[in-house]
Design an enzyme around this catalytic site. Structure first.
Site, PDB file in Angstrom:
ATOM      1  N   CYS A  97       8.185  11.586  26.104  1.00 17.70           N
ATOM      2  CA  CYS A  97       8.204  11.821  24.662  1.00 17.70           C
ATOM      3  C   CYS A  97       9.626  11.581  24.160  1.00 17.70           C
ATOM      4  CB  CYS A  97       7.761  13.245  24.359  1.00 17.70           C
ATOM      5  SG  CYS A  97       7.920  13.704  22.617  1.00 17.70           S
ATOM      6  N   CYS A 122      -0.459   4.957  31.382  1.00 24.51           N
ATOM      7  CA  CYS A 122      -1.251   5.866  32.212  1.00 24.51           C
ATOM      8  C   CYS A 122      -0.681   7.272  31.992  1.00 24.51           C
ATOM      9  CB  CYS A 122      -1.125   5.417  33.666  1.00 24.51           C
ATOM     10  SG  CYS A 122      -2.103   6.357  34.821  1.00 24.51           S
TER      11      CYS A 122
END
Length: 138
Positions: A97, A122
């Site tokens: 993030c 993924c």
């Protein structure tokens, strides 16, 4: 490595709980097929960071990869940071993030999926939350 949202590891442990902390702060992974978002394919909405609620992926970019984890072909602009990862004797690209640095998973390119970017993000389900509508309250 600095991120806009920084907290102590003790704060993250309290907020995330043991499993999310293991995955998001210690770069762990879920068992294949175990995540709640692996087989869910909403047509609209957004996936946000489970740690800081930052918008990460549009539901429309999620696809079935048959790899055992949720797969996306693109993130929202500037929301996912790519970091070279040479752990375990492999060369990969870690996805984190961009707001809090939480580990999301890995990004693979050139695997032959027919999507606009030829990428597979993924991502661990534990690193995500789903919102039915796009929100600005991140």
């Amino acid at each position: 490595m600095g991120f806009p949202l920084e907290k102590s590891e003790d704060e993250w442990k309290k907020e995330l709980g043991p499993e999310k902390y293991r995955i998001m702060r210690q770069k762990g992974t879920e068992h294949p097929g175990a995540g709640r978002f692996t087989h869910q394919f909403p047509k609209q909405g957004v996936f946000v960071c489970a740690a800081c609620k930052e918008l990460l992926y549009k539901a429309s970019t999620k696809f079935e990869s048959h790899c055992g984890w949720p797969a996306f072909f693109d993130n929202l602009p500037g929301k996912v940071k790519r970091i070279e990862d040479n752990s375990y004797g492999m060369h990969r690209v870690e996805a984190v993030c961009a707001n809090c640095g939480g580990h999301l998973g890995h990004i693979f390119k050139g695997e032959g999926y027919s999507n606009p970017t030829d990428e597979r993000h993924c991502i661990n389900s534990a690193s995500l939350e789903f919102h039915n509508e796009a929100t600005n309250d991140n």
